[in-house]
Design a protein around this motif. Sequence first.
Motif: not given
Lengths: 190, 99
Positions: A38-42, A57-70, A82-92
């Motif tokens: 998922x991470x590499x494809x997105x 939006x694909x970058x958000x999916x990548x971030x979620x995959x990386x959070x799953x790795x964490x 990671x989810x709070x900062x990247x998906x919640x703040x930076x991508x917004x």
Amino acid sequence: MRVDYPCFLSTLINHINLYQPQQNMPISEILFWALSAIAVLCALMVVVVKNPIHSALYLILTFFAIAGHYFLLNAHFLAAVHIIVYAGAIMVLFLYIIMMVNLQEAQMDKKRNLFKLVSAIAAGLMMLVLTVAGKQADLTTVTNPATEIGTVESLGTVLFNEFLLPFEISALLFLSAMVGAVLLSKKQLN
Amino acid sequence: MSVNYYLFLSTALFSIGAFGVMFRRNAILKFMCIELMLNAVNLLMVAFSTVWGQAQAQVFVFFIMAVAAAEVAIGLAILMMIFRNIQSTDTSILSKMKW
């Protein structure tokens, strides 16, 4: 060398291994491969897709995959942050800016194709070099993997004992970033 | 999983990010690809920290995230200012800057 899995996952793995033949992949490996795919494809889609909103939006999916790795690596605190900062703040922020700025990719010109080829070759060569260097790295002599280092408690202990001064300095960094952003986005000074 | 797999995964993500920085002409998308590269490095650092049992690396990842957040705030403010001045964020136009 095996990385330790989260407690709930390892109990799950034990239960599954009891009831399944041994040649099956453990669930954590399946999760690893799925999240990696998922991470590499997105990540590829972020680069290739035309529409900037879709890219974000694909970058958000990548971030979620990386959070799953964490999570798989037992770093629960970092996964949450990671989810709070990247998906919640930076991508917004990114999405706001993309929606405010009416982005039109410029027309393709002839030089562009050559440029695409060259950038693909350069990135591919970099990946090749890094992969070969990583293959030669001797990472098998690792001992004493700790399981409890990714929790809020242990990270907080390290952060507020060893890294107290950098922590305070990062507060200063945020203050200056805030002042800078306000100053830059004002239309006219005075 | 062996830590080597994490090495290859983050190498792939880093290279894709670098490819995007070279490939896209839009400054905002270049910026997003830079975030991707930062995340590849973070992932590798967390993997190493778990394998070696060192919590310091995870604290460093935390600081990298903090710096990335500050960087995005400033960078997007700069991009907005550029857009207000020249009505575009295309880097082939921005390359007309003198130095």
